[in-house]
Design a protein around this motif. Structure first.
Motif, short mmCIF file in Angstrom:
data_model
loop_
_atom_site.label_atom_id
_atom_site.label_comp_id
_atom_site.label_asym_id
_atom_site.label_seq_id
_atom_site.Cartn_x
_atom_site.Cartn_y
_atom_site.Cartn_z
N SER A 33 2.90 19.93 32.87
CA SER A 33 3.44 18.89 33.19
C SER A 33 4.89 19.64 34.27
O SER A 33 5.35 20.44 33.60
N PHE A 34 4.20 19.28 35.02
CA PHE A 34 5.99 19.25 36.09
C PHE A 34 6.75 18.30 36.66
O PHE A 34 5.90 17.06 37.06
N PRO A 35 7.75 18.04 36.88
CA PRO A 35 8.54 16.90 37.08
C PRO A 35 8.74 17.13 38.98
O PRO A 35 8.09 17.75 39.62
N GLY A 36 8.85 15.80 39.96
CA GLY A 36 9.26 16.08 40.72
C GLY A 36 10.58 16.29 40.91
O GLY A 36 11.03 16.72 40.64
N GLY A 37 10.74 15.81 42.28
CA GLY A 37 12.20 16.64 43.38
C GLY A 37 11.97 17.42 44.13
O GLY A 37 11.70 17.70 43.97
N ASP A 38 13.42 18.39 44.27
CA ASP A 38 13.85 18.84 45.31
C ASP A 38 13.87 20.06 44.52
O ASP A 38 13.62 21.20 44.88
N THR A 39 14.59 20.02 43.08
CA THR A 39 14.25 21.54 42.58
C THR A 39 13.40 22.01 42.09
O THR A 39 13.14 23.37 42.34
N PRO A 40 12.00 21.18 41.84
CA PRO A 40 11.25 21.97 41.26
C PRO A 40 9.95 22.28 42.60
O PRO A 40 9.40 22.89 42.56
N VAL A 128 3.22 23.26 28.39
CA VAL A 128 3.99 23.31 29.44
C VAL A 128 4.69 22.40 29.61
O VAL A 128 3.97 21.52 30.23
N SER A 129 6.13 22.33 29.53
CA SER A 129 6.83 20.87 30.14
C SER A 129 7.96 21.69 31.01
O SER A 129 8.54 21.81 30.35
N VAL A 130 7.54 21.06 31.87
CA VAL A 130 8.75 21.95 32.85
C VAL A 130 9.83 20.39 33.43
O VAL A 130 9.45 19.65 33.35
N LEU A 131 10.67 21.08 33.45
CA LEU A 131 11.75 19.48 33.09
C LEU A 131 13.15 19.91 34.79
O LEU A 131 13.27 21.29 34.28
N GLY A 132 13.32 19.05 35.74
CA GLY A 132 14.51 19.00 35.89
C GLY A 132 15.88 18.33 35.30
O GLY A 132 15.69 18.01 34.23
N ILE A 133 16.71 18.48 35.28
CA ILE A 133 17.90 17.63 34.82
C ILE A 133 18.57 16.84 35.95
O ILE A 133 18.69 17.63 37.32
N GLY A 134 18.72 15.55 35.37
CA GLY A 134 19.86 14.48 36.35
C GLY A 134 21.17 14.64 36.11
O GLY A 134 21.58 15.38 35.12
N MET A 135 22.07 14.07 37.35
CA MET A 135 22.62 14.61 37.35
C MET A 135 23.37 13.68 35.88
O MET A 135 25.15 14.02 35.38
N ARG A 191 5.83 24.51 24.70
CA ARG A 191 6.96 25.48 25.88
C ARG A 191 7.81 24.93 26.73
O ARG A 191 6.85 23.73 27.94
N VAL A 192 8.90 24.71 26.79
CA VAL A 192 9.70 23.74 27.86
C VAL A 192 10.61 24.74 28.27
O VAL A 192 11.30 25.63 28.21
N ILE A 193 10.35 24.34 29.85
CA ILE A 193 11.45 25.17 31.00
C ILE A 193 12.33 24.18 32.13
O ILE A 193 11.30 23.25 32.79
N LEU A 194 13.79 24.55 31.64
CA LEU A 194 14.37 23.48 32.06
C LEU A 194 14.29 24.23 33.54
O LEU A 194 15.53 25.52 33.41
N ILE A 195 15.20 23.82 34.83
CA ILE A 195 15.41 24.76 35.44
C ILE A 195 16.56 23.44 36.11
O ILE A 195 16.34 22.77 36.72
N ALA A 196 17.53 24.13 37.17
CA ALA A 196 18.44 23.74 37.82
C ALA A 196 19.19 24.91 38.45
O ALA A 196 19.05 25.75 38.18
N ASN A 197 19.29 24.24 39.79
CA ASN A 197 20.11 25.56 40.37
C ASN A 197 21.04 23.88 41.60
O ASN A 197 21.20 22.66 41.72
N GLY A 198 22.39 24.96 42.12
CA GLY A 198 23.10 24.57 42.60
C GLY A 198 24.68 24.45 42.18
O GLY A 198 24.39 23.79 40.85
N ALA A 199 25.59 24.19 42.56
CA ALA A 199 26.79 23.71 42.39
C ALA A 199 27.59 22.27 41.24
O ALA A 199 28.10 22.53 40.22
N HIS A 200 26.62 21.27 41.97
CA HIS A 200 26.17 20.11 41.64
C HIS A 200 25.63 19.97 40.32
O HIS A 200 26.09 19.20 39.49
N LYS A 201 25.13 21.05 39.98
CA LYS A 201 24.39 20.66 38.51
C LYS A 201 25.36 21.48 37.04
O LYS A 201 24.81 21.32 35.86
N ALA A 202 26.11 22.03 37.75
CA ALA A 202 26.61 22.87 36.28
C ALA A 202 27.37 22.09 35.46
O ALA A 202 27.08 22.32 34.26
#
Ligand code: PGA
Length: 240
Positions: A33-40, A128-135, A191-202
């Motif tokens: 499974s993949f998420p939608g959005g900018d990150t992935p 495999v579950s790929v996830l983004g993280i919301g604000m 397996r879970v893969i959490l992806i995040a990019n950018g200072a706004h996610k820090a």
């Protein structure tokens, strides 16, 4: 948690795609499974390239989408379904064994929710579950305060999600609910893969990884997952 800090978005995308491929190689007839959005976006492109180069065989693999805005189908601009069709499914030279894309515009949304549960029950648990993280720390549309014991469900969108989502829709669409895989299904993934990019996610990534496990920051539940990778660029990982 395995924390992987990458120098930039491209490296994050490559690392995450490689981790997905490893998960598929471990169980080629599994469910991912993949998420939608900018990150992935970069991760999905890398993954498709790997498949098209013959480096990973998805011919026996099943795919399920993570979430959708209630009110949108996979032909609607800004929908997770359209993201999946345009960036993943239509670019694959050889398809998955089977695909389940959530329809947020179904006439009977409870049947749609049940269909998502049934699909994961039949082919899962997720490999495999790929996830983004919301604000706000959400995973899919598991918003602040979500019940960690839920499977697929329909949930009111938080204030933060509604604000952030205007980047996808402008003034054209104002969703109030989401449909999402539940935390129970995500936590059952091998397996879970959490992806995040950018200072706004820090800051939110710090809370998720270093803060207390609380449903006020849904992603913090991943601290309890036995095989979770956090793949972040340097900007998002700055406070870890
Ligand atoms: P983004 O969304 O990838 O567009 O930042 C992440 C999320 O809300 O889960």
């Amino acid at each position: 948690m395995h924390i992987i800090v990458c120098k930039d978005y491209e490296e994050m995308s490559r690392k995450a795609a490689a981790l997905v491929a490893e998960g598929i190689q471990a169980r080629p007839d599994g469910l991912i499974s993949f998420p939608g959005g900018d990150t992935p976006l970069g991760m999905v492109r890398e993954f498709v390239d790997m498949v098209n180069r013959g480096e990973v065989d998805i011919s026996r693999t099943h795919y399920v989408s993570l979430d959708e805005w209630v009110g949108l189908s996979d032909t609607d601009e800004g929908s997770c379904g359209l993201f999946n069709r345009e960036n993943l499914l239509s670019r694959l030279e050889k398809p998955f064994a089977d695909v389940h894309i959530i329809n947020g515009a179904a006439v009977n949304m409870d049947a749609e929710r049940q269909g998502l549960d049934d699909y994961i029950e039949k082919y899962g648990p997720l490999d495999v579950s790929v996830l983004g993280i919301g604000m706000n720390g959400h995973l899919g549309f598991n918003e602040n305060g979500v019940d960690f014991s839920l499977n697929a469900h329909i949930i009111p969108l938080s204030e933060t999600t509604r604000k952030v989502m205007s980047k996808y829709f402008g003034d054209k669409f104002h969703p109030t609910q989401g449909i999402s895989q539940g935390i129970r299904q995500i936590m059952a993934a091998r397996r879970v893969i959490l992806i995040a990019n950018g200072a706004h996610k820090a800051e939110i990534l710090r809370k998720a990884v270093r803060g207390p496990v609380t449903n006020e920051v849904p992603a913090s539940v991943l601290q309890n997952h036995p095989n979770c990778y956090v793949v972040a660029d340097e900007a998002a990982a700055a406070l870890l």
